[in-house]
Design an enzyme around this catalytic site. Sequence first.
Site, mmCIF file in Angstrom:
data_model
loop_
_atom_site.group_PDB
_atom_site.id
_atom_site.type_symbol
_atom_site.label_atom_id
_atom_site.label_comp_id
_atom_site.label_asym_id
_atom_site.label_seq_id
_atom_site.Cartn_x
_atom_site.Cartn_y
_atom_site.Cartn_z
ATOM 1 N N LYS A 12 0.845 -1.207 0.000
ATOM 2 C CA LYS A 12 0.000 0.000 0.000
ATOM 3 C C LYS A 12 0.880 1.257 0.000
ATOM 4 O O LYS A 12 0.622 2.201 -0.742
ATOM 5 C CB LYS A 12 -0.883 0.028 1.250
ATOM 6 C CG LYS A 12 -2.120 -0.853 1.167
ATOM 7 C CD LYS A 12 -3.003 -0.592 2.375
ATOM 8 C CE LYS A 12 -4.153 -1.573 2.455
ATOM 9 N NZ LYS A 12 -4.897 -1.431 3.698
ATOM 10 N N GLU A 40 -8.411 0.813 17.219
ATOM 11 C CA GLU A 40 -9.566 -0.076 17.166
ATOM 12 C C GLU A 40 -10.560 0.445 16.133
ATOM 13 O O GLU A 40 -11.026 1.591 16.237
ATOM 14 C CB GLU A 40 -10.242 -0.143 18.540
ATOM 15 C CG GLU A 40 -11.125 -1.360 18.657
ATOM 16 C CD GLU A 40 -11.992 -1.337 19.919
ATOM 17 O OE1 GLU A 40 -13.024 -2.018 19.911
ATOM 18 O OE2 GLU A 40 -11.622 -0.615 20.859
ATOM 19 N N ASP A 69 -9.194 2.359 4.579
ATOM 20 C CA ASP A 69 -9.941 1.183 5.025
ATOM 21 C C ASP A 69 -10.633 0.630 3.793
ATOM 22 O O ASP A 69 -11.130 1.396 2.961
ATOM 23 C CB ASP A 69 -10.966 1.571 6.103
ATOM 24 C CG ASP A 69 -11.508 0.333 6.789
ATOM 25 O OD1 ASP A 69 -10.722 -0.601 7.054
ATOM 26 O OD2 ASP A 69 -12.725 0.283 7.052
ATOM 27 N N SER A 70 -10.605 -0.687 3.661
ATOM 28 C CA SER A 70 -11.180 -1.260 2.438
ATOM 29 C C SER A 70 -11.841 -2.592 2.720
ATOM 30 O O SER A 70 -11.655 -3.174 3.793
ATOM 31 C CB SER A 70 -10.074 -1.436 1.389
ATOM 32 O OG SER A 70 -9.031 -2.229 1.901
ATOM 33 N N PHE A 153 -3.910 -10.467 -3.267
ATOM 34 C CA PHE A 153 -4.103 -10.904 -1.884
ATOM 35 C C PHE A 153 -5.598 -10.960 -1.598
ATOM 36 O O PHE A 153 -6.421 -10.658 -2.469
ATOM 37 C CB PHE A 153 -3.387 -9.950 -0.913
ATOM 38 C CG PHE A 153 -4.055 -8.608 -0.790
ATOM 39 C CD1 PHE A 153 -3.925 -7.659 -1.781
ATOM 40 C CD2 PHE A 153 -4.837 -8.301 0.330
ATOM 41 C CE1 PHE A 153 -4.554 -6.424 -1.670
ATOM 42 C CE2 PHE A 153 -5.465 -7.064 0.454
ATOM 43 C CZ PHE A 153 -5.323 -6.126 -0.547
ATOM 44 N N TYR A 155 -9.345 -11.339 -1.228
ATOM 45 C CA TYR A 155 -10.410 -11.958 -2.026
ATOM 46 C C TYR A 155 -10.135 -11.881 -3.534
ATOM 47 O O TYR A 155 -11.011 -12.209 -4.329
ATOM 48 C CB TYR A 155 -11.745 -11.263 -1.710
ATOM 49 C CG TYR A 155 -12.159 -11.347 -0.259
ATOM 50 C CD1 TYR A 155 -12.907 -12.422 0.216
ATOM 51 C CD2 TYR A 155 -11.792 -10.359 0.657
ATOM 52 C CE1 TYR A 155 -13.286 -12.503 1.549
ATOM 53 C CE2 TYR A 155 -12.157 -10.436 1.998
ATOM 54 C CZ TYR A 155 -12.901 -11.505 2.432
ATOM 55 O OH TYR A 155 -13.265 -11.593 3.758
ATOM 56 N N ASP A 156 -8.944 -11.461 -3.929
ATOM 57 C CA ASP A 156 -8.615 -11.299 -5.354
ATOM 58 C C ASP A 156 -8.942 -12.522 -6.229
ATOM 59 O O ASP A 156 -9.437 -12.358 -7.347
ATOM 60 C CB ASP A 156 -7.132 -10.943 -5.538
ATOM 61 C CG ASP A 156 -6.860 -9.471 -5.296
ATOM 62 O OD1 ASP A 156 -7.830 -8.695 -5.187
ATOM 63 O OD2 ASP A 156 -5.676 -9.097 -5.219
HETATM 64 P P1 IMP Z 1 -7.775 -3.258 5.306
HETATM 65 O O1 IMP Z 1 -8.324 -2.136 4.513
HETATM 66 O O2 IMP Z 1 -6.290 -3.340 5.226
HETATM 67 O O3 IMP Z 1 -8.342 -3.308 6.686
HETATM 68 O O4 IMP Z 1 -8.230 -4.601 4.589
HETATM 69 C C1 IMP Z 1 -9.522 -5.048 4.504
HETATM 70 C C2 IMP Z 1 -9.646 -6.437 3.941
HETATM 71 O O5 IMP Z 1 -10.418 -6.330 2.754
HETATM 72 C C3 IMP Z 1 -8.347 -7.120 3.507
HETATM 73 O O6 IMP Z 1 -7.790 -7.881 4.540
HETATM 74 C C4 IMP Z 1 -8.847 -8.028 2.396
HETATM 75 O O7 IMP Z 1 -9.368 -9.205 2.940
HETATM 76 C C5 IMP Z 1 -9.966 -7.221 1.774
HETATM 77 N N1 IMP Z 1 -9.435 -6.427 0.647
HETATM 78 C C6 IMP Z 1 -9.263 -5.083 0.590
HETATM 79 N N2 IMP Z 1 -8.768 -4.717 -0.601
HETATM 80 C C7 IMP Z 1 -8.589 -5.858 -1.294
HETATM 81 C C8 IMP Z 1 -8.081 -6.129 -2.598
HETATM 82 O O8 IMP Z 1 -7.623 -5.249 -3.356
HETATM 83 N N3 IMP Z 1 -8.069 -7.425 -2.943
HETATM 84 C C9 IMP Z 1 -8.523 -8.421 -2.174
HETATM 85 N N4 IMP Z 1 -8.991 -8.230 -0.949
HETATM 86 C C10 IMP Z 1 -9.025 -6.942 -0.507
#
Ligand code: IMP
Length: 197
Positions: A12, A40, A69-70, A153, A155-156
């Site tokens: 990232k 948290e 956040d994603s 990574f 759910y890709d």
């Molecule tokens: P965070 O934003 O790092 O908390 O990640 C949120 C979670 O969403 C990740 O652990 C993945 O399981 C999923 N995720 C977010 N972006 C992607 C992506 O680009 N590909 C696949 N999974 C994703």
Amino acid sequence: MKFLAATGNLHKIEEFRNILEPLGIEFVSPNEIGGIPDVEENGTTFEENASLKALETANFAKMKVFADDSGLEIEDLDNAPGIYSARYAEDNPGRIKRVLDELLEVEKKRGKIKRKARFVCVIAIAEPGKVLQVFRGEVYGTIIREPRGVGGFGYDPIFLPNGFEQTFSELTPEQKDSISHRGNALQKAVDYFIVKV
Ligand code: IMP
């Protein structure tokens, strides 16, 4: 302008740098300032969680912060896993299995389903005491029945973006970044900084 990237994920940070450094924006990683506390994520939306992370980290580090956040929202699962995407199971294969099993259950109950999904990424920028800006990026697609591909990574391997024959795991990182939710949110940040810088 200098920002602390509130993430331990080097991929990232690399993507933030690739896209924003040409505009004169520098990124410092948590390691370079001796680490940051875990925040948290107890918000109910991606916006709330990204903002919380950005603000609390900015208050701790006393500098401007970039946080994201994603997650994945699947229509047939009432938008699950959503903000719980990272916590849906212990590891990536477990998370994929849970999503596929849940879709099979819904299919058994309702008959044919659409398997429509979208990835969402929200980037929040904060300075100590204040969230400055929030950007949302999205990419739409469908969830296939069996994982395909080895790249990426999360759910890709089960996400087929609309208009493509390959899953996010089968695309090159450059192809994925050019259409992804994260790339899309970063592009909005670029547009904001072009006006501002
Ligand atoms: P965070 O934003 O790092 O908390 O990640 C949120 C979670 O969403 C990740 O652990 C993945 O399981 C999923 N995720 C977010 N972006 C992607 C992506 O680009 N590909 C696949 N999974 C994703």
